[in-house]
Scaffold this motif. Structure first.
Motif, PDB file in Angstrom:
ATOM      1  N   ARG A 112       0.804  -1.220   0.000  1.00 18.28           N
ATOM      2  CA  ARG A 112       0.000   0.000   0.000  1.00 18.28           C
ATOM      3  C   ARG A 112       0.839   1.273   0.000  1.00 18.28           C
ATOM      4  O   ARG A 112       0.450   2.267  -0.571  1.00 18.28           O
ATOM      5  N   GLU A 113       1.989   1.271   0.699  1.00 20.55           N
ATOM      6  CA  GLU A 113       2.660   2.523   1.027  1.00 20.55           C
ATOM      7  C   GLU A 113       4.024   2.674   0.351  1.00 20.55           C
ATOM      8  O   GLU A 113       4.816   1.725   0.313  1.00 20.55           O
ATOM      9  N   PHE A 114       4.275   3.882  -0.122  1.00 20.51           N
ATOM     10  CA  PHE A 114       5.534   4.178  -0.822  1.00 20.51           C
ATOM     11  C   PHE A 114       5.918   5.601  -0.425  1.00 20.51           C
ATOM     12  O   PHE A 114       5.272   6.557  -0.840  1.00 20.51           O
ATOM     13  N   SER A 115       6.955   5.734   0.412  1.00 17.95           N
ATOM     14  CA  SER A 115       7.307   7.052   0.928  1.00 17.95           C
ATOM     15  C   SER A 115       8.567   7.583   0.248  1.00 17.95           C
ATOM     16  O   SER A 115       9.426   6.827  -0.213  1.00 17.95           O
ATOM     17  N   LEU A 116       8.651   8.902   0.214  1.00 21.63           N
ATOM     18  CA  LEU A 116       9.795   9.603  -0.398  1.00 21.63           C
ATOM     19  C   LEU A 116      10.452  10.467   0.667  1.00 21.63           C
ATOM     20  O   LEU A 116       9.780  11.264   1.319  1.00 21.63           O
ATOM     21  N   ARG A 117      11.750  10.325   0.837  1.00 22.91           N
ATOM     22  CA  ARG A 117      12.459  11.072   1.881  1.00 22.91           C
ATOM     23  C   ARG A 117      13.488  12.000   1.262  1.00 22.91           C
ATOM     24  O   ARG A 117      14.269  11.583   0.385  1.00 22.91           O
ATOM     25  N   LEU A 118      13.484  13.226   1.767  1.00 24.90           N
ATOM     26  CA  LEU A 118      14.534  14.193   1.438  1.00 24.90           C
ATOM     27  C   LEU A 118      15.414  14.292   2.677  1.00 24.90           C
ATOM     28  O   LEU A 118      14.953  14.732   3.730  1.00 24.90           O
ATOM     29  N   GLU A 119      16.643  13.852   2.576  1.00 20.69           N
ATOM     30  CA  GLU A 119      17.512  13.800   3.746  1.00 20.69           C
ATOM     31  C   GLU A 119      18.043  15.173   4.125  1.00 20.69           C
ATOM     32  O   GLU A 119      18.185  15.505   5.289  1.00 20.69           O
ATOM     33  N   SER A 120      18.392  15.980   3.144  1.00 22.40           N
ATOM     34  CA  SER A 120      18.955  17.305   3.378  1.00 22.40           C
ATOM     35  C   SER A 120      18.456  18.204   2.245  1.00 22.40           C
ATOM     36  O   SER A 120      19.062  18.266   1.170  1.00 22.40           O
ATOM     37  N   ALA A 121      17.340  18.862   2.506  1.00 18.94           N
ATOM     38  CA  ALA A 121      16.650  19.583   1.434  1.00 18.94           C
ATOM     39  C   ALA A 121      17.513  20.715   0.870  1.00 18.94           C
ATOM     40  O   ALA A 121      18.255  21.398   1.602  1.00 18.94           O
ATOM     41  N   ALA A 122      17.352  20.914  -0.443  1.00 15.30           N
ATOM     42  CA  ALA A 122      18.054  21.979  -1.156  1.00 15.30           C
ATOM     43  C   ALA A 122      17.033  22.799  -1.938  1.00 15.30           C
ATOM     44  O   ALA A 122      15.976  22.269  -2.324  1.00 15.30           O
ATOM     45  N   PRO A 123      17.331  24.085  -2.182  1.00 18.16           N
ATOM     46  CA  PRO A 123      16.378  24.906  -2.949  1.00 18.16           C
ATOM     47  C   PRO A 123      16.005  24.291  -4.304  1.00 18.16           C
ATOM     48  O   PRO A 123      14.893  24.502  -4.781  1.00 18.16           O
ATOM     49  N   SER A 124      16.910  23.516  -4.908  1.00 16.67           N
ATOM     50  CA  SER A 124      16.610  22.885  -6.198  1.00 16.67           C
ATOM     51  C   SER A 124      15.514  21.817  -6.089  1.00 16.67           C
ATOM     52  O   SER A 124      14.996  21.355  -7.112  1.00 16.67           O
ATOM     53  N   GLN A 125      15.176  21.444  -4.872  1.00 18.04           N
ATOM     54  CA  GLN A 125      14.115  20.464  -4.668  1.00 18.04           C
ATOM     55  C   GLN A 125      12.749  21.122  -4.469  1.00 18.04           C
ATOM     56  O   GLN A 125      11.752  20.416  -4.229  1.00 18.04           O
ATOM     57  N   THR A 126      12.704  22.437  -4.566  1.00 19.60           N
ATOM     58  CA  THR A 126      11.422  23.129  -4.593  1.00 19.60           C
ATOM     59  C   THR A 126      10.669  22.678  -5.832  1.00 19.60           C
ATOM     60  O   THR A 126      11.149  22.821  -6.956  1.00 19.60           O
ATOM     61  N   SER A 127       9.481  22.111  -5.616  1.00 19.94           N
ATOM     62  CA  SER A 127       8.753  21.511  -6.724  1.00 19.94           C
ATOM     63  C   SER A 127       7.387  21.057  -6.219  1.00 19.94           C
ATOM     64  O   SER A 127       7.070  21.184  -5.040  1.00 19.94           O
ATOM     65  N   VAL A 128       6.599  20.528  -7.123  1.00 18.84           N
ATOM     66  CA  VAL A 128       5.372  19.841  -6.748  1.00 18.84           C
ATOM     67  C   VAL A 128       5.612  18.351  -6.969  1.00 18.84           C
ATOM     68  O   VAL A 128       6.051  17.940  -8.046  1.00 18.84           O
ATOM     69  N   TYR A 129       5.338  17.573  -5.937  1.00 21.64           N
ATOM     70  CA  TYR A 129       5.615  16.140  -5.970  1.00 21.64           C
ATOM     71  C   TYR A 129       4.308  15.371  -6.076  1.00 21.64           C
ATOM     72  O   TYR A 129       3.345  15.661  -5.375  1.00 21.64           O
ATOM     73  N   PHE A 130       4.304  14.382  -6.953  1.00 24.17           N
ATOM     74  CA  PHE A 130       3.131  13.535  -7.133  1.00 24.17           C
ATOM     75  C   PHE A 130       3.507  12.079  -6.936  1.00 24.17           C
ATOM     76  O   PHE A 130       4.507  11.594  -7.466  1.00 24.17           O
ATOM     77  N   CYS A 131       2.664  11.403  -6.186  1.00 26.95           N
ATOM     78  CA  CYS A 131       2.737   9.955  -6.091  1.00 26.95           C
ATOM     79  C   CYS A 131       1.692   9.385  -7.049  1.00 26.95           C
ATOM     80  O   CYS A 131       0.624   9.986  -7.242  1.00 26.95           O
ATOM     81  N   ALA A 132       1.993   8.264  -7.661  1.00 27.56           N
ATOM     82  CA  ALA A 132       1.042   7.629  -8.575  1.00 27.56           C
ATOM     83  C   ALA A 132       1.138   6.121  -8.430  1.00 27.56           C
ATOM     84  O   ALA A 132       2.153   5.579  -7.965  1.00 27.56           O
TER      85      ALA A 132
END
Lengths: 113, 110
Positions: free
Chosen positions: A72-92
């Protein structure tokens, strides 16, 4: 019948902070995906999981990690966020091969300052 | 690697007009998807087709596998059709993944 549930909806992080985006589907789908969407670009694949217990890198995996906790579950982790990771994230998710429809979560708008 | 292109990038129409959005891809595929992204951001699947034509209400999708081209038509367009329309074709590099076009932003004016 929730479909694909993605949390949170919005998040603001400071550079260097970490966070986990959660995704769960209740359709018994095998394949799950994490995409990012940036202005002027198509959805780009970060990581995918073809089945429970497997994960693989996509087109833009740097700076991210994933866990397929169960079917059922699928997670996404950002360990050390950077400005380049500013975005809209979609799970599908998708039940199987290409000839079945994709189901998307509602997206997470992430800003890294 | 499969490249997916869409045209036009932006489209403004008057209510009632017939709309056509085009999608072309570079590699032979087994199925192509059309998606709709609402102004609020959510993405829904409209069509999945591998040959011929499919119709759902005022939306019609066609595909020509030999020419590697698909079109999405909207008849009698309405302001509620305003959205970004995205086509997606199977990719070859990352398992069972898709390559997405950049989207066509449609605005239908009353």
């Amino acid at each position: 019948n929730a479909g694909v549930t993605q949390t949170p909806k919005f998040q603001v992080l400071k550079t260097g902070q970490s966070m986990t985006l959660q995704c769960a589907q209740d359709m018994n789908h095998n394949s799950m995906y994490w995409y990012r969407q940036d202005p002027g670009m198509g959805l780009r694949l970060i990581y995918y999981s073809a089945s429970e217990g497997t994960t693989d890198k996509g087109e833009v995996p740097n700076g991210y990690n994933v866990s397929r906790l169960n079917k059922r579950e699928f997670s996404l982790r950002l360990e050390s966020a950077a400005p380049s990771q500013t975005s809209v994230y979609f799970c599908a998710s998708m039940p199987g091969p290409y000839n079945s429809p994709l189901h998307f979560g509602n997206g997470t708008r992430l800003t890294v300052t | 690697k499969n490249e997916v292109e869409q045209s036009p990038q932006n489209l403004t129409a008057q209510e009632g007009e017939f709309i056509t959005i085009n999608c072309s891809y570079s590699v032979g595929i087994s199925a192509l998807h059309w998606l709709q992204q609402h102004p609020g951001g959510g993405i829904v699947s409209l069509f999945m087709l591998s040959s011929g034509k499919k119709k759902h209400g005022r939306l019609i999708a066609t595909i020509n596998i030999q020419e590697k081209h698909s079109s999405l038509h909207i008849t009698a367009s309405h302001p509620r059709d305003s959205a970004v329309y995205i086509c997606a074709a199977p990719g070859r590099n990352y398992g069972q993944n898709f390559v997405f076009g950049p989207g066509t932003r449609l605005s239908v004016l009353p």
